[in-house]
Design an enzyme around this catalytic site. Structure first.
Site, PDB file in Angstrom:
ATOM      1  N   ASP A   1       0.846  -1.197   0.000  1.00 41.67           N
ATOM      2  CA  ASP A   1       0.000   0.000   0.000  1.00 41.67           C
ATOM      3  C   ASP A   1       0.880   1.244   0.000  1.00 41.67           C
ATOM      4  O   ASP A   1       1.865   1.324   0.737  1.00 41.67           O
ATOM      5  CB  ASP A   1      -0.922  -0.018   1.225  1.00 41.67           C
ATOM      6  CG  ASP A   1      -2.073   0.955   1.090  1.00 41.67           C
ATOM      7  OD1 ASP A   1      -3.231   0.492   1.003  1.00 41.67           O
ATOM      8  OD2 ASP A   1      -1.827   2.181   1.063  1.00 41.67           O
TER       9      ASP A   1
ATOM     10  N   ASN B   1     -12.821  -3.608   2.708  1.00 41.18           N
ATOM     11  CA  ASN B   1     -13.812  -2.544   2.799  1.00 41.18           C
ATOM     12  C   ASN B   1     -14.763  -2.658   1.609  1.00 41.18           C
ATOM     13  O   ASN B   1     -14.317  -2.818   0.468  1.00 41.18           O
ATOM     14  CB  ASN B   1     -13.121  -1.180   2.809  1.00 41.18           C
ATOM     15  CG  ASN B   1     -12.252  -0.984   4.037  1.00 41.18           C
ATOM     16  OD1 ASN B   1     -12.598  -1.441   5.118  1.00 41.18           O
ATOM     17  ND2 ASN B   1     -11.118  -0.312   3.878  1.00 41.18           N
TER      18      ASN B   1
ATOM     19  N   GLY C   1     -15.514   2.578   4.068  1.00 43.75           N
ATOM     20  CA  GLY C   1     -14.137   3.017   3.901  1.00 43.75           C
ATOM     21  C   GLY C   1     -13.519   2.672   2.556  1.00 43.75           C
ATOM     22  O   GLY C   1     -12.339   2.939   2.341  1.00 43.75           O
ATOM     23  N   GLN C   2     -14.312   2.076   1.646  1.00 41.08           N
ATOM     24  CA  GLN C   2     -13.748   1.734   0.332  1.00 41.08           C
ATOM     25  C   GLN C   2     -13.575   3.005  -0.500  1.00 41.08           C
ATOM     26  O   GLN C   2     -14.518   3.798  -0.636  1.00 41.08           O
ATOM     27  CB  GLN C   2     -14.655   0.743  -0.409  1.00 41.08           C
ATOM     28  CG  GLN C   2     -14.022   0.225  -1.696  1.00 41.08           C
ATOM     29  CD  GLN C   2     -14.863  -0.848  -2.388  1.00 41.08           C
ATOM     30  OE1 GLN C   2     -15.994  -1.133  -1.983  1.00 41.08           O
ATOM     31  NE2 GLN C   2     -14.310  -1.432  -3.436  1.00 41.08           N
TER      32      GLN C   2
ATOM     33  N   HIS D   1     -10.204  -5.387  -3.229  1.00 43.00           N
ATOM     34  CA  HIS D   1      -8.846  -5.593  -2.710  1.00 43.00           C
ATOM     35  C   HIS D   1      -8.929  -6.011  -1.257  1.00 43.00           C
ATOM     36  O   HIS D   1      -9.747  -5.512  -0.488  1.00 43.00           O
ATOM     37  CB  HIS D   1      -7.996  -4.330  -2.860  1.00 43.00           C
ATOM     38  CG  HIS D   1      -8.643  -3.081  -2.344  1.00 43.00           C
ATOM     39  ND1 HIS D   1      -9.596  -2.395  -3.062  1.00 43.00           N
ATOM     40  CD2 HIS D   1      -8.483  -2.412  -1.185  1.00 43.00           C
ATOM     41  CE1 HIS D   1      -9.995  -1.355  -2.361  1.00 43.00           C
ATOM     42  NE2 HIS D   1      -9.343  -1.339  -1.209  1.00 43.00           N
TER      43      HIS D   1
HETATM   44  P1  AMP Z   1      -9.780   1.266   0.418  1.00 42.17           P
HETATM   45  O1  AMP Z   1      -9.893   2.588   1.132  1.00 42.17           O
HETATM   46  O2  AMP Z   1     -10.179   0.085   1.226  1.00 42.17           O
HETATM   47  O3  AMP Z   1     -10.490   1.339  -0.926  1.00 42.17           O
HETATM   48  O4  AMP Z   1      -8.236   1.063   0.137  1.00 42.17           O
HETATM   49  C1  AMP Z   1      -7.573   1.621  -0.956  1.00 42.17           C
HETATM   50  C2  AMP Z   1      -6.116   1.605  -0.632  1.00 42.17           C
HETATM   51  O5  AMP Z   1      -5.393   1.826  -1.825  1.00 42.17           O
HETATM   52  C3  AMP Z   1      -5.665   2.689   0.352  1.00 42.17           C
HETATM   53  O6  AMP Z   1      -5.115   2.070   1.509  1.00 42.17           O
HETATM   54  C4  AMP Z   1      -4.629   3.482  -0.433  1.00 42.17           C
HETATM   55  O7  AMP Z   1      -3.554   3.910   0.368  1.00 42.17           O
HETATM   56  C5  AMP Z   1      -4.193   2.473  -1.490  1.00 42.17           C
HETATM   57  N1  AMP Z   1      -3.646   3.033  -2.717  1.00 42.17           N
HETATM   58  C6  AMP Z   1      -4.141   4.052  -3.448  1.00 42.17           C
HETATM   59  N2  AMP Z   1      -3.384   4.252  -4.547  1.00 42.17           N
HETATM   60  C7  AMP Z   1      -2.377   3.336  -4.498  1.00 42.17           C
HETATM   61  C8  AMP Z   1      -1.249   3.040  -5.332  1.00 42.17           C
HETATM   62  N3  AMP Z   1      -1.006   3.723  -6.471  1.00 42.17           N
HETATM   63  N4  AMP Z   1      -0.417   2.049  -4.955  1.00 42.17           N
HETATM   64  C9  AMP Z   1      -0.645   1.353  -3.816  1.00 42.17           C
HETATM   65  N5  AMP Z   1      -1.695   1.581  -2.991  1.00 42.17           N
HETATM   66  C10 AMP Z   1      -2.538   2.571  -3.324  1.00 42.17           C
END
Ligand code: AMP
Length: 115
Positions: free
Chosen positions: A33, A88, A94-95, A101
């Site tokens: 992440d 999420n 929180g998504q 993922h």
């Molecule tokens: P969620 O909030 O459950 O949808 O999680 C999305 C996650 O994606 C968050 O923890 C972000 O920090 C992560 N994220 C967003 N952009 C990237 C990226 N380019 N590379 C790796 N993680 C990312």
């Protein structure tokens, strides 16, 4: 426009956007992440685009199972005996990225219930 063209995680799967990949299988990609919430924080995604775990489980439950298995494999590969696994589902949960993922997180106390 297709999900692949619009979706951040589809663009990571295609290699268009770089990521710190820790595991890649025929079905899934796991990468660190970019804004870690724990000392170890890895995201595991299917290569195919599905909006969330509910959509994936109803469309392809076998792939949903392989996503879970690969999340456990990531934890094993990283030497994690204990970890939190989070999916999420929906904005109020929180998504923020609407390509399913699994968050694999470890290295600190999380407590329960989550905040
Ligand atoms: P969620 O909030 O459950 O949808 O999680 C999305 C996650 O994606 C968050 O923890 C972000 O920090 C992560 N994220 C967003 N952009 C990237 C990226 N380019 N590379 C790796 N993680 C990312």
């Amino acid at each position: 426009m297709s999900a692949t063209a619009e979706c951040l995680f589809c663009r990571i799967v295609s290699g268009e956007i770089p990521a710190d990949v820790v595991l890649a299988t025929d079905d899934t990609v796991a990468f660190r992440d970019v804004t870690p919430q724990a000392p170890t924080h890895v995201l595991v995604i299917p290569r195919q685009h599905h909006r969330d775990i509910a959509a994936l489980a109803s469309t392809d439950p076998g792939l949903a199972g392989r996503l879970m298995a690969d999340a456990a494999q990531v934890a094993s590969d990283l030497g994690l005996e204990e970890f939190r696994l989070v999916l999420n589902t929906g904005a109020t949960a929180g998504q923020s990225v609407f390509h399913v993922h699994a968050h694999v997180m470890a290295g600190r106390d999380f407590g329960w219930p989550p905040g």
